[in-house]
Enzyme design. Sequence first.
Site, PDB file in Angstrom:
ATOM      1  N   LYS A  97       0.817  -1.220   0.000  1.00 17.40           N
ATOM      2  CA  LYS A  97       0.000   0.000   0.000  1.00 17.40           C
ATOM      3  C   LYS A  97       0.847   1.265   0.000  1.00 17.40           C
ATOM      4  O   LYS A  97       1.860   1.336   0.682  1.00 17.40           O
ATOM      5  CB  LYS A  97      -0.894   0.016   1.232  1.00 17.40           C
ATOM      6  CG  LYS A  97      -1.901  -1.093   1.144  1.00 17.40           C
ATOM      7  CD  LYS A  97      -3.218  -0.718   1.729  1.00 17.40           C
ATOM      8  CE  LYS A  97      -4.157  -1.842   1.389  1.00 17.40           C
ATOM      9  NZ  LYS A  97      -5.538  -1.464   1.353  1.00 17.40           N
TER      10      LYS A  97
ATOM     11  N   HIS B 286     -11.015 -11.738  12.129  1.00 15.06           N
ATOM     12  CA  HIS B 286     -10.004 -12.161  11.157  1.00 15.06           C
ATOM     13  C   HIS B 286      -9.250 -10.931  10.672  1.00 15.06           C
ATOM     14  O   HIS B 286      -9.842  -9.887  10.416  1.00 15.06           O
ATOM     15  CB  HIS B 286     -10.674 -12.872   9.977  1.00 15.06           C
ATOM     16  CG  HIS B 286      -9.774 -13.002   8.794  1.00 15.06           C
ATOM     17  ND1 HIS B 286      -8.697 -13.850   8.783  1.00 15.06           N
ATOM     18  CD2 HIS B 286      -9.755 -12.368   7.603  1.00 15.06           C
ATOM     19  CE1 HIS B 286      -8.070 -13.736   7.620  1.00 15.06           C
ATOM     20  NE2 HIS B 286      -8.685 -12.839   6.884  1.00 15.06           N
TER      21      HIS B 286
ATOM     22  N   HIS C 218      -3.339 -17.201  -1.222  1.00 15.79           N
ATOM     23  CA  HIS C 218      -2.956 -16.281  -2.298  1.00 15.79           C
ATOM     24  C   HIS C 218      -2.286 -17.012  -3.442  1.00 15.79           C
ATOM     25  O   HIS C 218      -2.043 -16.438  -4.491  1.00 15.79           O
ATOM     26  CB  HIS C 218      -2.044 -15.188  -1.745  1.00 15.79           C
ATOM     27  CG  HIS C 218      -2.718 -14.422  -0.646  1.00 15.79           C
ATOM     28  ND1 HIS C 218      -2.604 -14.796   0.675  1.00 15.79           N
ATOM     29  CD2 HIS C 218      -3.537 -13.363  -0.675  1.00 15.79           C
ATOM     30  CE1 HIS C 218      -3.324 -13.962   1.411  1.00 15.79           C
ATOM     31  NE2 HIS C 218      -3.903 -13.089   0.613  1.00 15.79           N
TER      32      HIS C 218
END
Length: 765
Positions: free
Chosen positions: A118, A651, A704
């Site tokens: 980010k 989570h 992922h």
Amino acid sequence: MVASANLGFPRIGLRRELKKALEEHWAGRRTEAQLLEAAAALRREAWSLQQRLGVASIPSNDFSLYDHVLDTCAMLGAVPTRYAWDGITVDLDTYFAMARGRKAGGPKPGAPAMEMTKWFDTNYHYIVPEFEAGQRFRFASNKVLDEFLEARDLGLRTRPVLLGPVSFLLRGKAKSPEVQPLMLLDAALLVYGEVLRRLKAAGAEWVQLDEPCLVLDLDPEARAAYVAAYASLRAQAPGLRLMLATYFGDLGENLTLAMDLAVDGLHLDLQRAPGQLERALAQAPGWLTLSLGVVDGRNVWRSDLRRLGDFVDRAVQARGADRVQVAPSCSLLHAPLDLELETRLDAELRSWLAFGRQKLEEVVVLARAASGETAAVAAALAENRAAMESRRTSTRIHDAAVGARMERVGEELLRRAAAYPERRRAQQERLRLPPLPTTTIGSFPQTAAVRAARAEWRAGKRSEAQYREYLEAEIAACVRFQEEAGLDVLVHGEFERGDMVEFFAEQLRGYAQTEHGWVQSFGSRYVKPPILFGDVSRPAAMSVRWSAYAQSLTARPVKGMLTGPVTMLQWSFVRDDQPRAETALQLALAVRDEVADLERAGIRLIQIDEPAMREGLPLRRAEWPGYLDWAVRAFRLASSGVRNETQIHTHMCYAEFGDIIEAVAALDADALSIETSRSQMELLGAFGRYRYPNGIGPGVYDIHSPRVPTRQEMVDLLRKALAVLAADQLWVNPDCGLKTRRWEEVRPALLEMVAAAREVRAGLT
Ligand code: GLN
Ligand code: ZN
């Protein structure tokens, strides 16, 4: 004259043309030339729009095919060795290989993509520069020049934008212990110097150098790097004027440093940090041009032009009109493009909003007003005032019932009835779970069929009843699979949700959705955050029917699945007329109501997801405690209304949690599932040292990756976890939701995960 300026324009195109062009190119359906032509058309459109709006200083090189940090890597030839680059100029193939990875089997070796993370506290992801042992730089991409010349040929002298050398290095990562990013400063400056000289030779007067790292806590080495860098650039390109752009926060103690750098202008983010104007006015040397970032580049609200006009006037009085520019607070990359496209928003709500284009109109009005063109802008100012007044007083924004409820929020609402040990006993008695219970994070694969069904329902081509029937069939199949796989705590699968924030935002009062309000998240991926404009409340249950339906099909417990207040806030455009903390508490009350309804419907475990908790952290350490305090309160307000025997899960993902572990523990969730499998449980060190008290499920399956993990890998991870955590606190789960995976991957992976749990369970004494 006070000049208007823009720091950067959205790249994606009014109709997301760039996405289409890129994805077709990647799929082999558009040639490189066709892609480049589409990109050039978008730049022409952006420039001509800004010209028509009357913006005086228009940027170039703000466009990017993928990411401006990656562009900077290309400019410097900072291409990691694994891409087998020829070392001359970075061609498009190499550029996209860096961004997206390259498959093996072609003429060049296969290589994974560069890491992405980010950009400061935005939801934009940049490609993280990599610095290797023996790292060299060379001028390897002419993009900055090309785009400047392209605009010049259209009769426009732009102000090219470069990511500044120090921020570029500081945002990168050394891949070898011999390398420290700032050691590479001199090498980088040679390339920057060459670029600046060429720009000057091509006719550039000003160049904008973005140095957002100046709003961070800097060590002495970084501060010294700034001084050296700008002295060098000045010496290398004398006569070229440099606008140093800072944004996303207050320069704070770095203000003096920035003022003393060898630059001609300084841009300040006065939206985030209005207080720095007075300090800047007091300190600025006479020749320095101050660029006032007054119009919010990060949000969707219309500016209060009267208030901002006072700001600008103050600066003009102190410095004279020629030393002041008016601009958005940061690049408009982070704002949607044009409100004109929103035909479904009602007129009232629309009148409160400004997207990229409207923000530039505001900048121009402010600059003209400050230049004394009062008559020309009178109508615009009057209209703005009326819109501000309407927003301030609208009953759609201010809901008395919500206000009254907020006043009654006291400490007792932030605490569960009993402390964790007692809750644990009550929950265990009711749930009777085995040790190392297995579960998932909530979503199951969102197949093309699921997405198509939702699209048809939204388009009115599928009735409500048909859609519901479809979803129930999906849920039933998902529940059956989980039972067969032997999972202990089931989920319904989240087939009804396209996006975890949008799904709830659409059902909450105080929220609106746009049709075209896209902003770039990374590469060709864009998000369309909902707009939280007013007091939030929940007219009806939002998720209960799906969870209750799933629970009706099985004797095993089904976990309810909600998005937490901090994540709702973080991933929406939120109102700017009250503190974020207050908005978070309103969201929390709505979630709390949903939690209560789930409990009433017989749901025994409820997960409240907060994946964005960590990324909400302020950029400056000193502000962390304040943020964490209200974030924790919001979560607790959402989750504490249940009985002891109802088990609250949360989570988190996308981050490392070591440094906020105390706040994570203060959430007092009965169980926490957390992303760790990629870091091989590194995180657990922190949890072990801290003795995290409640249930915890460090992810053992990296969702992922399409790879199906082996049983042995997961057994090993669980044993690692057991070295620092107690057996009776450990959960077994993947590290995030499964929505992006395919059933062909998820089925075997979960079977192996359950087998791994059983194997480790059998070894417990
Ligand atoms: N429950 C969500 C899911 O499984 C959580 C998503 C997230 O962590 N980003 O998809
Ligand atoms: Zn997650």
